[in-house]
Scaffold this active site. Structure first.
Site, PDB file in Angstrom:
ATOM      1  N   LYS A 195       0.793  -0.968   0.018  1.00 19.93           N
ATOM      2  CA  LYS A 195       0.170  -0.177  -0.073  1.00 19.93           C
ATOM      3  C   LYS A 195       0.781   1.236   0.085  1.00 19.93           C
ATOM      4  O   LYS A 195       1.834   1.320   0.802  1.00 19.93           O
ATOM      5  CB  LYS A 195      -0.842  -0.004   1.219  1.00 19.93           C
ATOM      6  CG  LYS A 195      -1.852   1.020   0.907  1.00 19.93           C
ATOM      7  CD  LYS A 195      -2.920   0.867   2.624  1.00 19.93           C
ATOM      8  CE  LYS A 195      -3.873   1.979   2.570  1.00 19.93           C
ATOM      9  NZ  LYS A 195      -4.754   1.966   3.765  1.00 19.93           N
TER      10      LYS A 195
ATOM     11  N   SER B 256      -9.621   1.427   2.854  1.00 14.35           N
ATOM     12  CA  SER B 256      -8.963   2.302   1.760  1.00 14.35           C
ATOM     13  C   SER B 256      -7.739   1.638   1.135  1.00 14.35           C
ATOM     14  O   SER B 256      -7.109   2.102   0.143  1.00 14.35           O
ATOM     15  CB  SER B 256      -8.113   3.265   2.708  1.00 14.35           C
ATOM     16  OG  SER B 256      -7.328   3.075   3.548  1.00 14.35           O
TER      17      SER B 256
ATOM     18  N   SER C  70      -9.999  -1.473   7.040  1.00 13.61           N
ATOM     19  CA  SER C  70      -9.241  -1.488   5.564  1.00 13.61           C
ATOM     20  C   SER C  70      -8.528  -2.516   5.211  1.00 13.61           C
ATOM     21  O   SER C  70      -7.542  -2.286   4.371  1.00 13.61           O
ATOM     22  CB  SER C  70      -8.720   0.033   5.392  1.00 13.61           C
ATOM     23  OG  SER C  70      -9.662   1.058   5.403  1.00 13.61           O
TER      24      SER C  70
END
Length: 681
Positions: free
Chosen positions: A140, A217, A241
């Site tokens: 990420k 997210s 998330s």
């Protein structure tokens, strides 16, 4: 088929759905090399990571979703030298750095160079370089990688878009042999709220339906792993998330005990932020956790993990075929049909089937009935543990005088409620507990990270607000994010109430698990299938303005039409996770239908009837059902540091049910892996 494969009669190596053990077995049997593994993933990235939506006015403007889009927009940066990247036909925007066009530092080998080094070492010794040899990872973009641009999805003018150091867990992955191939797109600054879009990377979509939400997210990680663009990935969770994108992309996600994995190198770390893997199998997720877990002197929270790591690797707990002796409680509060909308009933039914699957595996199921699992314990302990804040919220029981001082003996009232919990007022289920924010924590998280990064141009949150570009599609939260401005306006930090809430919930849950002798609890990861992206935007769903983590960090995820804590429209149950409890989501099956959320009707003048007699301005509406085959997940949650137990349960359930399925629109490339390998030799 390679000569070795032909001689042994083994199945040709395929990159689709490849596991860590499968990749390493193929390398050891000389069916494939680490370089070839990387190239096979690059071929899939080239084919499937293109634009996921139309951008009529450019990447910062409005979007138009595309049914059966050819790309998913999951990855934004590729770990390739400029010449290699250009020769392979990847766009300049996927470069390792926007501020170092030469990118010729020999101390920053790219993914193919790292893989070649592994192949040379294997040829010399006949041994793998480490437990993650040949494992291709996506990270990420919220996490630091010293060789790859890191901006948390933002289009921000850093003087050096590469951070000076790796995140602690990235260093551990590399040391174990993992090959970092890409940085994953994300809901910008870890605020999804239905966008799952970043100013630099654009929109991420769901590979099972490219017009639907991929989960936020950490959307890019979930979509990339789900569509086989990487072996495994690392996501971040403030609310749901890790588990929300894992669920939406039919993957396994581990949200570890808060104190188990170092947060160092994470933009805007806080008391809720957790580092965890997303993989396609429980065993692969456990293998990653083994490498990244443990004490880091740079992250004081991980001091709690000392003495709590298992003696054996986490993956050793993923081979049970029975759950005899396990006691698993049903979290009925998150499966309550009495308060659910019709859009949630199918997910709840599938979670109920999961309970029967656990029972068939030999687990003892503890069903609390309609009252709920934690409700008796909340009534018993919540007033005393929250004391002053509970009194303030219940003035009828705790009256005050004109000066705000107690008009009665509040301690005596608390004793009375403790003696007779039935007198505690109001709804007292785990889903009804109000959210609590920590003033100034998010600003501290940004400014602390940026101070450590030491960039010459972006020095603090105020610089990000003033200097970065932002997408603006006309929906709530787009444009210069009000959430970031509000966060930056804090002048003090006060996390006392947040820390009290954390202790309160931990005490209640641990007492319940102890008194009922439970090993874990089970519930649906989410009760709504992924929303249509365009409809969700128009409905204005989500927990708050983009970038304002505090708005989502402690949301209780109450069922209904609203998103649960920034979960991208899917009511993902995040309240317990944000108090530090570990949770694992496992594929739980697929829906056959889904309801779509439509925007609220405008409020009408007094006396004016709304269409079809429906009230105006009453919030989002439901349309449907429509045929839809979309993934759902099942969560297993337990005590802090009980990952071995949770992995045992999750793996047994996974092997019993086999709900993981590759997204049909993103299957094998023409010719398949075998033909691709032949062309690489």
């Amino acid at each position: 088929m390679s000569p070795a494969a032909a001689e042994s009669g083994s199945t040709p190596f395929r990159i689709e759905e490849a596991t860590i053990a499968g990749i390493q077995s193929a390398i050891l049997n000389h069916q494939v090399t680490a370089v070839q593994v990387v190239k096979l993933y690059l071929a899939r990235i080239k084919a499937y990571n293109g634009p996921s939506v139309e951008y009529p006015d450019g990447i910062l403007g409005p979007i138009k979703t595309m049914p059966h889009a050819k790309g998913i927009g999951a990855l934004i940066t590729l770990n390739l030298r400029p010449a290699t990247r250009q020769a392979m036909g990847f766009p300049d925007r996927t470069a390792r750095s926007m501020t170092d066009s030469a990118d010729n530092d020999p101390n920053m080998p790219d993914a193919l160079e790292v893989a070649a080094q592994q192949d040379e070492e294997f040829a010399r010794t006949g041994r793998l370089v480490g437990p993650l040899h040949g494992v291709v990872m996506t990270i990420k973009d919220q996490y630091d990688t010293f060789d790859l641009r890191t901006t948390s999805g933002a289009d921000a003018p850093y003087a050096n878009d590469r951070p000076p150091h790796d995140s602690t867990f990235v260093s551990r992955l590399r040391a174990a042999g993992a090959i970092i191939l890409s940085k994953a797109n994300m809901g910008e600054y870890a605020g999804s709220y239905g966008h799952n879009r970043s100013s630099f990377g654009g929109q991420v979509v769901n590979p099972y339906d490219t017009e639907r939400d991929p989960g936020g997210s950490s959307a890019g990680v979930g979509a990339a792993v789900g569509a086989n663009l990487a072996t495994c990935g690392i996501a971040e969770e403030t609310g749901p998330s890790i588990r929300s994108p894992a669920q939406n992309n039919n993957c396994v996600g581990i949200s570890p005990t808060q104190e188990l994995v170092s947060r160092v190198g994470l933009m805007n770390q806080g008391i809720n932020t957790r580092v965890g893997p997303i993989a396609r199998t429980v065993e692969d997720a456990a293998r990653i956790l083994t490498v990244i877990a443990g004490y880091d002197p740079k992250d004081e929270l991980t001091a709690f993990s000392v003495g709590h790591l298992p003696a054996q690797p986490y993956q050793s707990f993923t081979h049970a075929t029975t759950l005899k002796g396990m006691r698993i409680g049903i979290l009925r509060e998150y499966m309550d049909r009495a308060v659910a909308t019709k859009a949630e009933l199918q997910n709840i039914a599938m979670a109920e089937q999961a309970v029967e699957d656990l029972r068939a595996l030999g687990a003892t199921i503890v069903d609390p009935g309609a009252e709920g699992l934690f409700t008796p314990y909340i009534r018993r302990y919540y007033p005393m543990l929250t004391n002053a804040s509970f009194a303030k919220a219940n003035p009828a029981l705790f009256p005050v005088d004109a000066e705000g001082k107690p008009a009665t003996d509040q301690v005596a009232t608390l004793v009375m409620l403790g003696m007779d919990p039935s007198k505690v007022p109001g709804h007292m289920t785990i889903r009804d507990l109000p959210g609590v924010t920590a003033e100034g924590e998010s600003k501290y998280g940004y400014d602390w990270y940026l101070a450590q990064r030491g960039d010459a141009n972006i020095k603090n949150l105020a610089d990000l607000v003033a200097k970065a570009k932002y997408f603006n599609d006309g929906t709530p939260g787009s444009g210069v994010p009000s959430g970031l401005k509000t966060t930056d306006s804090a002048m003090a930090m006060d996390s006392a109430l947040r820390m009290q809430r954390r202790f309160v919930v931990q005490q209640i849950v641990l007492q319940c698990l102890a008194e009922l002798n439970l090993d874990a609890v089970v519930y649906p990861t989410g009760t709504l299938p992924p929303d249509k992206i365009s409809l969700y935007r128009r409905a204005g769903g989500g927990a708050g303005a983009r970038g304002g983590r505090a708005a989502a960090a402690d949301a209780s995820g109450v069922a209904g039409l609203g998103g649960g804590g920034g979960s991208g429209g899917v009511t993902s149950w995040n309240f317990l996770g944000t108090q530090g409890f570990p949770a694992i989501t496992v594929p739980g099956g697929f829906t056959t239908e889904a309801y779509d959320r439509l925007p609220a009707r405008p409020a009408r003048a007094s006396g004016e009837a709304s269409p079809a007699g429906a009230p105006g301005g009453s919030g989002p509406r439901l349309a449907g059902p429509f045929p839809a085959k979309l993934p759902i997940g099942v969560d297993f949650l337990g005590r802090p540091f009980s990952e071995p137990t949770l992995l045992t349960i999750a793996a047994a359930y996974e092997q019993e049910t086999h709900h993981r399925m590759q997204p049909p629109d993103f299957g094998p490339l023409p010719g398949g892996s075998a033909m691709s390998l032949a062309s690489m030799r």
